[in-house]
Design a protein around this motif. Structure first.
Motif, PDB file in Angstrom:
ATOM      1  N   ARG A  44      37.606  39.724  36.113  1.00 56.49           N
ATOM      2  CA  ARG A  44      37.771  40.570  34.912  1.00 56.49           C
ATOM      3  C   ARG A  44      39.194  40.513  34.363  1.00 56.49           C
ATOM      4  NH1 ARG A  44      34.733  43.837  38.083  1.00 56.49           N
ATOM      5  NH2 ARG A  44      36.390  45.334  38.527  1.00 56.49           N
ATOM      6  N   LEU A  45      40.162  40.290  35.257  1.00 59.42           N
ATOM      7  CA  LEU A  45      41.558  40.178  34.817  1.00 59.42           C
ATOM      8  C   LEU A  45      41.899  38.764  34.343  1.00 59.42           C
ATOM      9  CD1 LEU A  45      43.276  42.233  37.684  1.00 59.42           C
ATOM     10  CD2 LEU A  45      42.986  42.933  35.291  1.00 59.42           C
ATOM     11  N   ASN A  46      40.920  37.868  34.400  1.00 59.67           N
ATOM     12  CA  ASN A  46      41.109  36.471  33.983  1.00 59.67           C
ATOM     13  C   ASN A  46      42.217  35.777  34.764  1.00 59.67           C
ATOM     14  OD1 ASN A  46      39.068  36.465  31.939  1.00 59.67           O
ATOM     15  ND2 ASN A  46      40.469  37.672  30.673  1.00 59.67           N
ATOM     16  N   ILE A  47      42.202  35.951  36.086  1.00 58.13           N
ATOM     17  CA  ILE A  47      43.187  35.298  36.941  1.00 58.13           C
ATOM     18  C   ILE A  47      42.744  33.850  37.132  1.00 58.13           C
ATOM     19  CG2 ILE A  47      44.304  35.284  39.198  1.00 58.13           C
ATOM     20  CD1 ILE A  47      45.019  37.725  37.417  1.00 58.13           C
ATOM     21  N   ALA A  48      43.537  32.917  36.607  1.00 56.87           N
ATOM     22  CA  ALA A  48      43.192  31.500  36.678  1.00 56.87           C
ATOM     23  C   ALA A  48      43.920  30.798  37.819  1.00 56.87           C
ATOM     24  CB  ALA A  48      43.523  30.818  35.353  1.00 56.87           C
ATOM     25  N   GLY A  49      45.053  31.333  38.246  1.00 54.77           N
ATOM     26  CA  GLY A  49      45.825  30.752  39.330  1.00 54.77           C
ATOM     27  C   GLY A  49      46.646  31.840  40.000  1.00 54.77           C
ATOM     28  N   ILE A  50      47.054  31.559  41.223  1.00 50.99           N
ATOM     29  CA  ILE A  50      47.855  32.539  41.948  1.00 50.99           C
ATOM     30  C   ILE A  50      49.100  31.852  42.494  1.00 50.99           C
ATOM     31  CG2 ILE A  50      46.054  34.183  42.520  1.00 50.99           C
ATOM     32  CD1 ILE A  50      45.697  32.725  45.164  1.00 50.99           C
TER      33      ILE A  50
END
Length: 147
Positions: free
Chosen positions: A106-112
């Motif tokens: 939902r937070l649109n995390i594409a990479g960490i």
């Protein structure tokens, strides 16, 4: 009546009202009596994230990370150093993306690692990739000034 602001306790999750004129470093939770500000990031799950973002009157800086991520592990001590500089003006959280995949989506995390700066329940800045402590502090302060 004096002005107050709300902050969520990192230990028990209760929302506390702190008088604006009192030193925040000495503040203790009214429920569990633990220090409100410790100078350390708070590990949160999805529920804790929602509680802090929705109920804190101060900005929230979130490190979205995972235990298997080398850059995330390398940035962890830098994030802790940044917490000592940014608190009590900013609440720092750590969200394990593996433990909250729905929220990460939902937070649109594409990479960490990804840093999210939030105020009033909404995202005001985002940065993907590891940073050192000085860069984290400068980036957060710039995001707060620009919003």
């Amino acid at each position: 009546m004096s002005e107050t602001y709300q902050i969520v306790c990192g230990y028990c999750g209760r929302t506390n009202r702190l008088p604006a004129e009192r030193a925040p470093a000495a503040a203790r939770c009214g429920a569990c009596r633990q220090a409100i500000f410790t100078g350390l990031p708070i590990e949160v799950d999805e529920e804790g994230f929602q509680r802090h973002v929705a109920n804190s009157d101060i900005p929230v800086l979130v490190d979205v990370w995972a235990p298997w991520c080398g850059p995330c592990r390398a940035m962890a001590p830098m994030y802790e150093r940044a917490a000592r500089e940014l608190e009590p003006k900013v609440r720092l959280l750590k969200l394990n993306s593996d433990g909250a995949p729905g929220l990460s989506s939902r937070l649109n995390i594409a990479g960490i690692p990804t840093l999210l700066l939030m105020r009033g329940g909404r995202e005001i800045a985002r940065h993907a990739g590891a940073m050192d402590a000085r860069s984290i502090v400068a980036w957060a302060q710039a995001g707060l000034t620009g919003s």
